[in-house]
Design a protein around this motif. Structure first.
Motif, PDB file in Angstrom:
ATOM      1  N   GLY A 192       0.781  -1.230   0.000  1.00  0.00           N
ATOM      2  CA  GLY A 192       0.000   0.000   0.000  1.00  0.00           C
ATOM      3  C   GLY A 192       0.809   1.274   0.000  1.00  0.00           C
ATOM      4  O   GLY A 192       0.238   2.371  -0.141  1.00  0.00           O
ATOM      5  N   PHE A 193       2.128   1.176   0.124  1.00  0.00           N
ATOM      6  CA  PHE A 193       2.946   2.395   0.136  1.00  0.00           C
ATOM      7  C   PHE A 193       3.087   2.941  -1.280  1.00  0.00           C
ATOM      8  O   PHE A 193       3.566   2.251  -2.180  1.00  0.00           O
ATOM      9  N   VAL A 194       2.700   4.204  -1.450  1.00  0.00           N
ATOM     10  CA  VAL A 194       2.744   4.836  -2.769  1.00  0.00           C
ATOM     11  C   VAL A 194       4.177   5.114  -3.184  1.00  0.00           C
ATOM     12  O   VAL A 194       4.554   4.927  -4.343  1.00  0.00           O
ATOM     13  N   GLN A 195       5.004   5.586  -2.256  1.00  0.00           N
ATOM     14  CA  GLN A 195       6.398   5.925  -2.553  1.00  0.00           C
ATOM     15  C   GLN A 195       7.329   5.220  -1.557  1.00  0.00           C
ATOM     16  O   GLN A 195       7.916   5.855  -0.679  1.00  0.00           O
ATOM     17  N   PRO A 196       7.501   3.914  -1.686  1.00  0.00           N
ATOM     18  CA  PRO A 196       8.312   3.190  -0.704  1.00  0.00           C
ATOM     19  C   PRO A 196       9.776   3.607  -0.690  1.00  0.00           C
ATOM     20  O   PRO A 196      10.447   3.459   0.334  1.00  0.00           O
ATOM     21  N   LEU A 197      10.289   4.150  -1.804  1.00  0.00           N
ATOM     22  CA  LEU A 197      11.692   4.563  -1.849  1.00  0.00           C
ATOM     23  C   LEU A 197      11.873   6.059  -1.638  1.00  0.00           C
ATOM     24  O   LEU A 197      12.992   6.565  -1.729  1.00  0.00           O
ATOM     25  N   GLY A 198      10.803   6.779  -1.381  1.00  0.00           N
ATOM     26  CA  GLY A 198      10.911   8.229  -1.200  1.00  0.00           C
ATOM     27  C   GLY A 198      11.851   8.595  -0.066  1.00  0.00           C
ATOM     28  O   GLY A 198      11.924   7.905   0.955  1.00  0.00           O
ATOM     29  N   GLY A 199      12.568   9.702  -0.236  1.00  0.00           N
ATOM     30  CA  GLY A 199      13.554  10.123   0.756  1.00  0.00           C
ATOM     31  C   GLY A 199      13.009  10.989   1.866  1.00  0.00           C
ATOM     32  O   GLY A 199      13.773  11.455   2.710  1.00  0.00           O
TER      33      GLY A 199
END
Length: 316
Positions: A192-199
């Motif tokens: 469900g995470f939209v931006q799992p790699l977001g900083g």
């Protein structure tokens, strides 16, 4: 998608507008919670100053109580004026190599984030990439908000639209081609995470200090997976902060990022040893394609609670 994840999306996904700043300030003052913002930076003189200025103007100065108590830029060896620009804008600047000098620094973003725990003191640590353009203070207030309003939340990721040039939603190529398939296949609770790699994410220090940190580009995936196993899905959340504009990497740099992320996932799946932790890519030269081989990040730093300097600071 798992039924558990569908419920999580409804209960643990919010918008930055859901928690007005005055509400957060009241809660922060009542609880006595402190917030540190960390910007890991390498050659970001073009953008780091504006980010620091926005945070200082909107989240520190002129408020009845500052939302941000500590604003730190950790410079990981910039060859440009990153440190000078950040300091002039009002951040405290610390060089990566000055933190925990007993342990020689390794290159990589995760290394900087790990060391930043020793350079900060906030109960909540908020990480923000230093290459963002048109930066909004909601990137900080939005993801810190749930940690101030809900004691059950421990880890909050930002979610956003990520355009690639003029194409909306086409950024995050490593996310879509590598990270999202890995998470859906192996850790479906994180689907469900939209931006799992977001900083951009905010985490309670009490959780961060218990997690290992991959030293390179795999740090975001590693922290997310390990947080899931440590505190469970309901302690994780995400907040919509709008649009994220930043400098995009070239295809080969993305390949190296993807390899590091895959390696991070592999370690967590099997704790096994990769025989050849290298990635070979090809560039066209005057006589045809030339192979270039790069090491894949394999080092991880242990949970900060096991580092003696960190323990001595708490005793003091």
């Amino acid at each position: 998608m798992l039924e558990e994840v569908e419920r999580w999306l409804a209960d643990r996904s919010w918008s930055a507008a859901d928690r007005p700043l005055d509400q957060l300030l009241d809660l922060k003052r009542a609880a006595g919670t402190t917030v540190s913002v960390v910007l890991p930076a390498l050659d970001e003189e073009a953008t780091v100053g504006a980010i620091v200025e926005v945070i200082r103007r909107e989240l520190i100065e002129g408020l009845p109580v500052p939302l941000v108590d500590e604003l730190v830029v950790v410079d990981s060896g910039s060859a440009d004026r990153t440190a000078e620009v950040a300091a002039k804008a009002g951040a405290r600047v610390v060089h990566r190599d000055e933190i925990l000098p007993r342990i020689p620094a390794l290159p990589g973003k995760g290394e900087v984030l790990w060391r930043s725990l020793l350079a900060t003191t906030g109960d909540i640590v908020c990480f923000v990439d230093a290459d963002l353009r048109d930066f909004s203070a909601s990137f900080v207030s939005g993801i810190v908000g749930p940690l101030l309003t809900d004691p059950g939340v421990q880890f909050v990721k930002a979610m956003y639209d990520r355009p690639l040039g003029d194409a909306p939603g086409q950024g995050g190529r490593v996310t879509e081609l590598v990270a999202r398939p890995l998470l859906n296949l192996h850790w479906p609770q994180l689907a469900g995470f939209v931006q799992p790699l977001g900083g951009e994410y905010a985490v309670r220090r009490s959780l961060l200090e218990r997690l290992p940190f991959p030293v390179g580009y795999g740090v975001e995936l590693g922290l997310l997976v390990d947080a899931l196993h440590t505190v469970g899905l309901d302690a994780l959340a995400q907040v919509d902060v709008g649009v994220r504009l930043h400098r995009h990497q070239g295809g080969q740099a993305l390949g190296r990022m993807a390899a590091a992320i895959y390696r991070t996932a592999q370690v967590r799946l099997s704790r096994g040893h990769l025989v050849r932790p290298e990635l070979t890519q090809f560039e066209r030269g005057p006589d045809g394609f030339v192979p270039r081989t790069y090491p894949v990040d394999t080092e991880e730093r242990p949970p900060m609670l096991g580092v003696k300097e960190y323990g001595r600071r708490h005793v003091a």
